[in-house]
Design a protein around this motif. Structure first.
Motif, PDB file in Angstrom:
ATOM      1  N   VAL A  30       0.858  -1.184   0.000  1.00 22.53           N
ATOM      2  CA  VAL A  30       0.000   0.000   0.000  1.00 22.53           C
ATOM      3  C   VAL A  30       0.899   1.240   0.000  1.00 22.53           C
ATOM      4  O   VAL A  30       1.757   1.386   0.870  1.00 22.53           O
ATOM      5  CB  VAL A  30      -0.920   0.018   1.235  1.00 22.53           C
ATOM      6  CG1 VAL A  30      -1.831   1.243   1.201  1.00 22.53           C
ATOM      7  CG2 VAL A  30      -1.744  -1.270   1.297  1.00 22.53           C
ATOM      8  N   VAL A  31       0.702   2.102  -0.985  1.00 24.01           N
ATOM      9  CA  VAL A  31       1.496   3.327  -1.079  1.00 24.01           C
ATOM     10  C   VAL A  31       0.561   4.515  -0.884  1.00 24.01           C
ATOM     11  O   VAL A  31      -0.526   4.568  -1.462  1.00 24.01           O
ATOM     12  CB  VAL A  31       2.228   3.438  -2.428  1.00 24.01           C
ATOM     13  CG1 VAL A  31       3.181   4.634  -2.415  1.00 24.01           C
ATOM     14  CG2 VAL A  31       2.999   2.158  -2.731  1.00 24.01           C
ATOM     15  N   ARG A  32       1.001   5.461  -0.064  1.00 20.91           N
ATOM     16  CA  ARG A  32       0.158   6.605   0.294  1.00 20.91           C
ATOM     17  C   ARG A  32       0.903   7.912   0.037  1.00 20.91           C
ATOM     18  O   ARG A  32       2.089   8.028   0.339  1.00 20.91           O
ATOM     19  CB  ARG A  32      -0.233   6.538   1.774  1.00 20.91           C
ATOM     20  CG  ARG A  32      -0.882   5.222   2.195  1.00 20.91           C
ATOM     21  CD  ARG A  32      -1.144   5.196   3.691  1.00 20.91           C
ATOM     22  NE  ARG A  32      -1.568   3.891   4.167  1.00 20.91           N
ATOM     23  CZ  ARG A  32      -2.823   3.464   4.207  1.00 20.91           C
ATOM     24  NH1 ARG A  32      -3.788   4.263   3.767  1.00 20.91           N
ATOM     25  NH2 ARG A  32      -3.128   2.267   4.668  1.00 20.91           N
ATOM     26  N   GLY A  33       0.160   8.879  -0.492  1.00 16.93           N
ATOM     27  CA  GLY A  33       0.735  10.195  -0.710  1.00 16.93           C
ATOM     28  C   GLY A  33       0.114  11.266   0.163  1.00 16.93           C
ATOM     29  O   GLY A  33       0.614  12.389   0.223  1.00 16.93           O
ATOM     30  N   TYR A  34      -0.979  10.916   0.856  1.00 16.64           N
ATOM     31  CA  TYR A  34      -1.722  11.889   1.651  1.00 16.64           C
ATOM     32  C   TYR A  34      -2.188  11.239   2.954  1.00 16.64           C
ATOM     33  O   TYR A  34      -2.334  10.021   3.044  1.00 16.64           O
ATOM     34  CB  TYR A  34      -2.946  12.400   0.871  1.00 16.64           C
ATOM     35  CG  TYR A  34      -2.571  13.227  -0.337  1.00 16.64           C
ATOM     36  CD1 TYR A  34      -2.656  14.618  -0.318  1.00 16.64           C
ATOM     37  CD2 TYR A  34      -2.106  12.614  -1.499  1.00 16.64           C
ATOM     38  CE1 TYR A  34      -2.291  15.374  -1.418  1.00 16.64           C
ATOM     39  CE2 TYR A  34      -1.736  13.363  -2.610  1.00 16.64           C
ATOM     40  CZ  TYR A  34      -1.832  14.746  -2.559  1.00 16.64           C
ATOM     41  OH  TYR A  34      -1.459  15.494  -3.646  1.00 16.64           O
ATOM     42  N   VAL A  35      -2.453  12.081   3.946  1.00 19.97           N
ATOM     43  CA  VAL A  35      -2.959  11.606   5.232  1.00 19.97           C
ATOM     44  C   VAL A  35      -4.479  11.603   5.157  1.00 19.97           C
ATOM     45  O   VAL A  35      -5.114  12.656   5.250  1.00 19.97           O
ATOM     46  CB  VAL A  35      -2.503  12.522   6.391  1.00 19.97           C
ATOM     47  CG1 VAL A  35      -2.907  11.921   7.731  1.00 19.97           C
ATOM     48  CG2 VAL A  35      -1.009  12.747   6.342  1.00 19.97           C
ATOM     49  N   THR A  36      -5.073  10.444   4.970  1.00 18.23           N
ATOM     50  CA  THR A  36      -6.521  10.387   4.825  1.00 18.23           C
ATOM     51  C   THR A  36      -7.017   8.989   5.159  1.00 18.23           C
ATOM     52  O   THR A  36      -6.245   8.117   5.546  1.00 18.23           O
ATOM     53  CB  THR A  36      -6.940  10.788   3.392  1.00 18.23           C
ATOM     54  OG1 THR A  36      -8.362  10.963   3.344  1.00 18.23           O
ATOM     55  CG2 THR A  36      -6.515   9.749   2.378  1.00 18.23           C
ATOM     56  N   GLY A  37      -8.318   8.779   5.001  1.00 19.46           N
ATOM     57  CA  GLY A  37      -8.920   7.476   5.222  1.00 19.46           C
ATOM     58  C   GLY A  37      -9.766   7.426   6.479  1.00 19.46           C
ATOM     59  O   GLY A  37      -9.664   8.284   7.362  1.00 19.46           O
ATOM     60  N   SER A  38     -10.625   6.388   6.552  1.00 17.79           N
ATOM     61  CA  SER A  38     -11.540   6.274   7.689  1.00 17.79           C
ATOM     62  C   SER A  38     -11.561   4.881   8.312  1.00 17.79           C
ATOM     63  O   SER A  38     -12.167   4.692   9.361  1.00 17.79           O
ATOM     64  CB  SER A  38     -12.962   6.644   7.247  1.00 17.79           C
ATOM     65  OG  SER A  38     -13.385   5.802   6.180  1.00 17.79           O
ATOM     66  N   THR A  39     -10.904   3.904   7.691  1.00 14.79           N
ATOM     67  CA  THR A  39     -10.904   2.555   8.252  1.00 14.79           C
ATOM     68  C   THR A  39      -9.911   2.461   9.412  1.00 14.79           C
ATOM     69  O   THR A  39      -9.113   3.376   9.648  1.00 14.79           O
ATOM     70  CB  THR A  39     -10.527   1.518   7.183  1.00 14.79           C
ATOM     71  OG1 THR A  39      -9.166   1.742   6.768  1.00 14.79           O
ATOM     72  CG2 THR A  39     -11.442   1.622   5.975  1.00 14.79           C
ATOM     73  N   ASP A  40      -9.940   1.334  10.097  1.00 12.87           N
ATOM     74  CA  ASP A  40      -9.064   1.150  11.261  1.00 12.87           C
ATOM     75  C   ASP A  40      -7.586   1.221  10.898  1.00 12.87           C
ATOM     76  O   ASP A  40      -6.755   1.608  11.723  1.00 12.87           O
ATOM     77  CB  ASP A  40      -9.355  -0.191  11.941  1.00 12.87           C
ATOM     78  CG  ASP A  40     -10.711  -0.211  12.624  1.00 12.87           C
ATOM     79  OD1 ASP A  40     -11.268   0.884  12.858  1.00 12.87           O
ATOM     80  OD2 ASP A  40     -11.220  -1.308  12.925  1.00 12.87           O
ATOM     81  N   THR A  41      -7.246   0.804   9.665  1.00  4.80           N
ATOM     82  CA  THR A  41      -5.838   0.786   9.261  1.00  4.80           C
ATOM     83  C   THR A  41      -5.457   1.985   8.399  1.00  4.80           C
ATOM     84  O   THR A  41      -4.338   2.046   7.903  1.00  4.80           O
ATOM     85  CB  THR A  41      -5.517  -0.509   8.487  1.00  4.80           C
ATOM     86  OG1 THR A  41      -6.376  -0.600   7.336  1.00  4.80           O
ATOM     87  CG2 THR A  41      -5.714  -1.733   9.364  1.00  4.80           C
ATOM     88  N   SER A  42      -6.383   2.926   8.198  1.00  4.21           N
ATOM     89  CA  SER A  42      -6.060   4.094   7.369  1.00  4.21           C
ATOM     90  C   SER A  42      -5.059   4.984   8.089  1.00  4.21           C
ATOM     91  O   SER A  42      -4.979   5.008   9.324  1.00  4.21           O
ATOM     92  CB  SER A  42      -7.322   4.890   7.037  1.00  4.21           C
ATOM     93  OG  SER A  42      -7.774   5.603   8.173  1.00  4.21           O
ATOM     94  N   LEU A  43      -4.309   5.745   7.311  1.00  8.13           N
ATOM     95  CA  LEU A  43      -3.249   6.567   7.890  1.00  8.13           C
ATOM     96  C   LEU A  43      -3.814   7.650   8.806  1.00  8.13           C
ATOM     97  O   LEU A  43      -3.274   7.913   9.885  1.00  8.13           O
ATOM     98  CB  LEU A  43      -2.405   7.190   6.772  1.00  8.13           C
ATOM     99  CG  LEU A  43      -1.140   7.922   7.221  1.00  8.13           C
ATOM    100  CD1 LEU A  43      -0.241   7.011   8.042  1.00  8.13           C
ATOM    101  CD2 LEU A  43      -0.384   8.463   6.006  1.00  8.13           C
ATOM    102  N   TRP A  44      -4.916   8.290   8.403  1.00  9.82           N
ATOM    103  CA  TRP A  44      -5.471   9.349   9.242  1.00  9.82           C
ATOM    104  C   TRP A  44      -6.004   8.790  10.565  1.00  9.82           C
ATOM    105  O   TRP A  44      -5.816   9.388  11.627  1.00  9.82           O
ATOM    106  CB  TRP A  44      -6.577  10.104   8.513  1.00  9.82           C
ATOM    107  CG  TRP A  44      -7.283  11.086   9.399  1.00  9.82           C
ATOM    108  CD1 TRP A  44      -8.594  11.089   9.758  1.00  9.82           C
ATOM    109  CD2 TRP A  44      -6.695  12.212  10.072  1.00  9.82           C
ATOM    110  NE1 TRP A  44      -8.868  12.140  10.605  1.00  9.82           N
ATOM    111  CE2 TRP A  44      -7.716  12.851  10.819  1.00  9.82           C
ATOM    112  CE3 TRP A  44      -5.407  12.743  10.120  1.00  9.82           C
ATOM    113  CZ2 TRP A  44      -7.494  13.979  11.591  1.00  9.82           C
ATOM    114  CZ3 TRP A  44      -5.178  13.874  10.897  1.00  9.82           C
ATOM    115  CH2 TRP A  44      -6.208  14.482  11.617  1.00  9.82           C
TER     116      TRP A  44
END
Length: 382
Positions: A173-187
């Protein structure tokens, strides 16, 4: 310790808000080999297409596409049974979206129209399988300079034949931004106080939807049908991958993402995050598999409005793929969004039925068409 596994555990305490058009900031995160071919993307890029959410909501193309979608609601590809109609196919594995058939040295991957969210099948979306299959093929073809792939042929709109390989049990999983809503999301993990995630040291002061100083890799592995974040060191120590394989694959994943971001931005989109899967072929080469930068595996935002909305603390405009339920009007809207993303990314028109009455355009049932095309393709490989 290899450079590609090394982390920095003492990041800066604060970080200035970093709009997309600002200069790249040196990263305190995992130190991975940088691609020499692809520079960091910038919102000031000269050939960026200006794309607005209005293009998604009110375009004349939408009216044309919705007509075909509504005529196709009863003709979605929800289930397949090619192992009963194509003698060369030995067995079937049913995934969330893809049905995978064993054909000896090859795998036959049929992308259906099934729509899932949080491991539940919600509905069938007209043309979704074709969109996902053709989007992946478009990206596979254009990323060969970064990573070899397992693709052999695409004998049908919904089908890809691939080399069989030994799949690494890790999703990259590659991320460029701090976001998301699931338990494992970066935000989610960041707002809960985590400052070292999957081996990436994160600075204080980040806010939701902010662009990271540099793209980061947050690998996961599977356990009881849910994703488990894992560090590079844990991947190697647990024997999931050798250190050499991890270093090679992680470098390819970051280069693929950087290239995908640049192409997406040229077409008016931000590629926010995505996942890749890799395997090893019979000759020992590392191969990109599964799917690439599709609406199912990736998050996209509208680029034109991102910076202004971010500065105002608003959510970015996105092309969302998840619906809480799926009555007919929402199914049609979601089908349009899949097609919108395909046409925006590839700059080509999606092939629709010749008539809005999908049944009258069918020369043969969809399953029969796929069976015939797969059997012909496999016979040519013998």
């Amino acid at each position: 310790m290899s450079q590609c596994l090394r982390t920095t555990l003492n990041p800066p305490k604060t970080l200035l808000r970093n709009p997309t058009n600002s200069s790249p900031v040196s990263s305190p995160l995992i130190h991975l080999p940088k691609s020499k071919k692809h520079s960091r993307i910038s919102m000031s890029q000269q050939n960026q297409q200006e794309l607005s959410l209005d293009s998604l909501i009110n375009s004349t193309r939408k009216e044309e596409v919705l007509g075909a979608i509504k005529g196709s609601l009863s003709y979605c590809l929800t289930e397949t049974s090619l192992n009963k109609t194509v003698p060369a196919l030995k067995s079937k594995v049913r995934g969330k979206v893809r049905d995978i058939y064993d054909a000896g040295d090859y795998l036959v991957l049929v992308t259906t129209d099934r729509q899932s969210a949080f491991d539940k099948i919600l509905a069938s979306i007209p043309f979704k399988g074709q969109v996902l299959n053709e989007t992946s093929l478009w990206w596979f073809d254009r990323t060969r300079h970064i990573a070899q792939n397992a693709i052999v042929s695409a004998p049908d709109k919904n089908v890809t034949i691939a080399k069989k390989c030994s799949v690494f049990p890790v999703e990259f999983v590659v991320r460029g931004y701090v976001t998301g809503s699931t338990d494992t999301s970066l935000w989610t993990v960041y707002k809960n106080g985590v400052r070292n995630y999957c081996g990436n040291a994160l600075p204080d002061g980040l806010v939701k939807s902010q662009k990271l100083p540099s793209n980061i890799l947050t690998p996961t592995t599977k356990a009881d049908d849910h994703d488990v974040p894992i560090t590079p060191e844990e991947i190697v120590k647990s024997g999931l991958m050798t250190e050499a394989d991890y270093c090679e694959v992680s470098s390819k994943a970051l280069s693929l993402f950087e290239y995908g971001q640049r192409v997406a931005l040229e077409h008016g989109l931000i590629l926010v995050d995505t996942k890749y899967e890799f395997g090893k072929g019979s000759d020992g080469s590392v191969l990109l598999i599964d799917e690439v930068h599709t609406p199912d595996s990736s998050r996209y935002w509208i680029a034109h409005s991102y910076e202004e909305r971010f500065q105002k603390g608003l959510e970015p405009e996105n092309v969302d793929k998840v619906l809480p339920d799926a009555p007919a009007d929402l199914v049609c809207e979601l089908a349009w969004r899949y097609i919108f993303l395909y046409e925006t990314i590839t700059k080509s028109k999606f092939e629709l039925p010749l008539t809005e009455n999908f049944a009258s355009s069918l020369q043969e049932p969809i399953h029969d068409r796929i069976s015939r095309n797969v059997e012909l393709a496999l016979s040519s490989l013998r």
